[in-house]
Design a protein around this motif. Structure first.
Motif: not given
Length: 181
Positions: A17-22, A24-35
């Motif tokens: 659950l903690i990893d999933e929340a992290k 989600k937060v990371k994806n929210f701020f990443a806005a689609g940028v994927k390396e």
């Protein structure tokens, strides 16, 4: 033994659950940028097979002698690379906008809570609404060729799409909504 198993499963579930929340937060701020990194690759590949993929993904890979790997591109490839670069800049500005919006929303909520404690929440909401309306109205000049919302300022008095004109209203009254094209 059962207690240890339940404890282990509960601990593992909490970690998931903690990893999933992290993420989600990371994806929210990443806005689609994927390396491209090792986690994106097929887990069935061995380390030896992954190495060429990672070096191809890294544009600044160097040879042991210190020389850089130079690849000549055709005009089409260069154009596509330039488009990818501009879209990355757009994603970065989108991320900055999202972050700024989130910070401003938190600031507004904090000020609302403070004004509520002081008994001024209603006044704060009214003033906030007025400021929001003022900030959302377009105050910049129109771009060349952009039609005005007021048809009298447009060439040939053309109205923009979605405008209810007197002629259209009259047709709807006389012939019903089906009579309007």
């Amino acid at each position: 033994m059962d207690a240890k198993l339940r404890e282990y499963r509960a601990k593992r579930r909490r970690q998931e659950l903690i990893d999933e929340a992290k993420s989600k937060v990371k994806n929210f701020f990443a806005a689609g940028v994927k390396e491209k990194d090792e986690s994106d690759m097929d887990p069935a590949l061995s380390a030896h097979e992954r190495e060429p993929m990672l070096s191809a993904a890294a544009p600044s890979a160097s040879f042991p002698s210190g020389q850089r790997n130079v690849v000549l591109m055709s005009d089409d490839e260069a154009w596509e690379a330039e488009e990818d670069e501009s879209s990355t800049e757009g994603l970065l500005s989108k991320r900055i906008r999202r972050t700024t919006t989130a910070i401003l929303a938190l600031l507004w909520l904090t000020l609302l809570l403070i004004s509520h404690q002081l008994g001024l929440a209603l006044a704060f909401c009214v003033i906030s609404a007025i400021v929001f309306i003022f900030l959302c109205t377009k105050t910049t000049p129109r771009k060349p060729g952009e039609p005005s919302a007021y048809s009298v300022f447009n060439p040939n008095c053309e109205s923009i799409d979605g405008t209810l004109k007197a002629e259209q209203f009259e047709r709807e009254i006389r012939y019903g909504p089906g009579g309007v094209h």
